[in-house]
Design a protein around this motif. Structure first.
Motif, PDB file in Angstrom:
ATOM      1  N   HIS A 118       0.984  -1.330   0.101  1.00  0.00           N
ATOM      2  CA  HIS A 118       0.017   0.003   0.074  1.00  0.00           C
ATOM      3  C   HIS A 118       0.787   1.210  -0.186  1.00  0.00           C
ATOM      4  O   HIS A 118       1.575   1.357   0.837  1.00  0.00           O
ATOM      5  N   ILE A 119       1.047   1.803  -1.159  1.00  0.00           N
ATOM      6  CA  ILE A 119       2.002   2.906  -1.357  1.00  0.00           C
ATOM      7  C   ILE A 119       1.195   4.381  -1.410  1.00  0.00           C
ATOM      8  O   ILE A 119       0.317   4.157  -2.207  1.00  0.00           O
ATOM      9  N   VAL A 120       1.405   5.212  -0.625  1.00  0.00           N
ATOM     10  CA  VAL A 120       0.770   6.398  -0.666  1.00  0.00           C
ATOM     11  C   VAL A 120       1.602   7.851  -0.966  1.00  0.00           C
ATOM     12  O   VAL A 120       2.760   7.701  -0.593  1.00  0.00           O
ATOM     13  N   SER A 121       1.044   8.495  -1.857  1.00  0.00           N
ATOM     14  CA  SER A 121       1.562   9.754  -2.140  1.00  0.00           C
ATOM     15  C   SER A 121       0.603  10.742  -1.379  1.00  0.00           C
ATOM     16  O   SER A 121      -0.371  10.975  -1.841  1.00  0.00           O
ATOM     17  N   VAL A 122       1.191  11.647  -0.881  1.00  0.00           N
ATOM     18  CA  VAL A 122       0.750  12.869  -0.374  1.00  0.00           C
ATOM     19  C   VAL A 122       1.271  14.192  -0.658  1.00  0.00           C
ATOM     20  O   VAL A 122       2.477  14.177  -0.410  1.00  0.00           O
ATOM     21  N   THR A 123       0.744  15.116  -1.243  1.00  0.00           N
ATOM     22  CA  THR A 123       1.405  16.421  -1.723  1.00  0.00           C
ATOM     23  C   THR A 123       0.639  17.349  -0.755  1.00  0.00           C
ATOM     24  O   THR A 123      -0.595  17.662  -0.818  1.00  0.00           O
ATOM     25  N   PHE A 124       1.691  18.134  -0.214  1.00  0.00           N
ATOM     26  CA  PHE A 124       1.084  19.300   0.578  1.00  0.00           C
ATOM     27  C   PHE A 124       1.738  20.498  -0.055  1.00  0.00           C
ATOM     28  O   PHE A 124       2.786  20.591  -0.418  1.00  0.00           O
ATOM     29  N   THR A 125       0.934  21.497   0.104  1.00  0.00           N
ATOM     30  CA  THR A 125       1.251  23.057  -0.319  1.00  0.00           C
ATOM     31  C   THR A 125       1.164  23.945   0.623  1.00  0.00           C
ATOM     32  O   THR A 125      -0.238  24.083   1.165  1.00  0.00           O
ATOM     33  N   ALA A 126       2.251  24.588   1.344  1.00  0.00           N
ATOM     34  CA  ALA A 126       2.127  25.162   2.519  1.00  0.00           C
ATOM     35  C   ALA A 126       1.675  26.667   2.212  1.00  0.00           C
ATOM     36  O   ALA A 126       2.120  27.225   1.106  1.00  0.00           O
ATOM     37  N   LYS A 127       0.841  27.228   3.086  1.00  0.00           N
ATOM     38  CA  LYS A 127       0.895  28.638   2.763  1.00  0.00           C
ATOM     39  C   LYS A 127       2.044  29.473   2.969  1.00  0.00           C
ATOM     40  O   LYS A 127       3.100  28.994   3.752  1.00  0.00           O
ATOM     41  N   PRO A 128       2.559  30.328   2.318  1.00  0.00           N
ATOM     42  CA  PRO A 128       3.888  31.256   2.395  1.00  0.00           C
ATOM     43  C   PRO A 128       4.356  31.419   3.753  1.00  0.00           C
ATOM     44  O   PRO A 128       5.730  31.171   3.798  1.00  0.00           O
ATOM     45  N   ASP A 129       3.614  31.819   4.667  1.00  0.00           N
ATOM     46  CA  ASP A 129       3.836  32.066   5.824  1.00  0.00           C
ATOM     47  C   ASP A 129       4.108  30.973   7.032  1.00  0.00           C
ATOM     48  O   ASP A 129       4.600  30.942   8.020  1.00  0.00           O
ATOM     49  N   HIS A 138      11.844  21.413  -5.972  1.00  0.00           N
ATOM     50  CA  HIS A 138      13.097  22.386  -6.029  1.00  0.00           C
ATOM     51  C   HIS A 138      12.717  23.689  -6.425  1.00  0.00           C
ATOM     52  O   HIS A 138      13.122  24.916  -5.947  1.00  0.00           O
ATOM     53  N   ASP A 139      11.745  24.107  -7.203  1.00  0.00           N
ATOM     54  CA  ASP A 139      11.206  25.318  -7.718  1.00  0.00           C
ATOM     55  C   ASP A 139      10.097  25.780  -7.052  1.00  0.00           C
ATOM     56  O   ASP A 139       9.605  26.776  -7.563  1.00  0.00           O
ATOM     57  N   ARG A 140       9.473  25.269  -6.232  1.00  0.00           N
ATOM     58  CA  ARG A 140       8.536  25.587  -5.444  1.00  0.00           C
ATOM     59  C   ARG A 140       8.491  25.093  -3.949  1.00  0.00           C
ATOM     60  O   ARG A 140       8.014  24.167  -3.476  1.00  0.00           O
ATOM     61  N   PRO A 141       9.155  25.952  -3.138  1.00  0.00           N
ATOM     62  CA  PRO A 141       9.475  25.518  -1.863  1.00  0.00           C
ATOM     63  C   PRO A 141       8.454  25.298  -0.923  1.00  0.00           C
ATOM     64  O   PRO A 141       8.601  24.739   0.139  1.00  0.00           O
ATOM     65  N   ALA A 142       7.238  25.848  -1.259  1.00  0.00           N
ATOM     66  CA  ALA A 142       5.839  25.469  -0.426  1.00  0.00           C
ATOM     67  C   ALA A 142       5.389  24.012  -0.555  1.00  0.00           C
ATOM     68  O   ALA A 142       4.535  23.670   0.116  1.00  0.00           O
ATOM     69  N   VAL A 143       5.939  23.495  -1.737  1.00  0.00           N
ATOM     70  CA  VAL A 143       5.470  21.881  -1.848  1.00  0.00           C
ATOM     71  C   VAL A 143       6.289  20.938  -1.360  1.00  0.00           C
ATOM     72  O   VAL A 143       7.464  20.725  -1.733  1.00  0.00           O
ATOM     73  N   PHE A 144       5.576  19.992  -0.633  1.00  0.00           N
ATOM     74  CA  PHE A 144       6.273  18.788  -0.079  1.00  0.00           C
ATOM     75  C   PHE A 144       5.499  17.838  -0.498  1.00  0.00           C
ATOM     76  O   PHE A 144       4.216  17.553  -0.497  1.00  0.00           O
ATOM     77  N   MET A 145       6.213  16.370  -0.424  1.00  0.00           N
ATOM     78  CA  MET A 145       5.797  15.267  -0.815  1.00  0.00           C
ATOM     79  C   MET A 145       6.139  14.107  -0.148  1.00  0.00           C
ATOM     80  O   MET A 145       7.151  14.046   0.259  1.00  0.00           O
ATOM     81  N   LEU A 146       5.074  13.427   0.466  1.00  0.00           N
ATOM     82  CA  LEU A 146       5.442  12.433   1.209  1.00  0.00           C
ATOM     83  C   LEU A 146       5.031  11.173   0.393  1.00  0.00           C
ATOM     84  O   LEU A 146       4.078  11.007  -0.256  1.00  0.00           O
ATOM     85  N   LEU A 147       6.187  10.115   0.267  1.00  0.00           N
ATOM     86  CA  LEU A 147       5.983   8.664  -0.194  1.00  0.00           C
ATOM     87  C   LEU A 147       6.094   7.704   0.779  1.00  0.00           C
ATOM     88  O   LEU A 147       6.965   7.427   1.230  1.00  0.00           O
TER      89      LEU A 147
END
Length: 100
Positions: free
Chosen positions: A5-16, A47-56
């Motif tokens: 069961h492989i899950v990918s979750v992408t989070f986009t943080a608020k700038p602050d 790399h080009d969007r520092p507010a974007v994180f991904m968990l695998l």
């Protein structure tokens, strides 16, 4: 062979909230594999969007992942994380092409 069961979750943080989300992601990377059924987690950042994180996340069974999420929701941790986000997290369950 057992299907993982492989899950990918992408989070986009608020700038602050980027620094706080980074701290939260470091905690996830350290602590999640200690939980029941999670064999590994990779935390990545765009790399080009520092507010974007991904968990695998690599789980043995879907039920273990569901139990983990249920615990996060019940404790309020999921709501606290969502409050730091610019939009709702994007979640996908992944599988190997050979298993399709």
């Amino acid at each position: 062979m057992t299907q993982r069961h492989i899950v990918s979750v992408t989070f986009t943080a608020k700038p602050d909230q980027i620094a706080d989300v980074l701290t939260a992601m470091q905690s996830v990377q350290r602590d999640l594999p200690k939980g029941d059924g999670c064999d590994a987690v990779r935390v990545m950042r765009a790399h080009d969007r520092p507010a974007v994180f991904m968990l695998l996340e690599d789980w043995r069974r879907a039920a273990q992942h569901a139990s983990h999420i249920g615990g996060l929701v019940a404790s309020g941790a999921w709501a606290a994380l969502e409050a730091m986000m610019d939009k709702a997290p994007d979640t996908d369950v992944l599988g190997d092409l050979a298993a399709a």
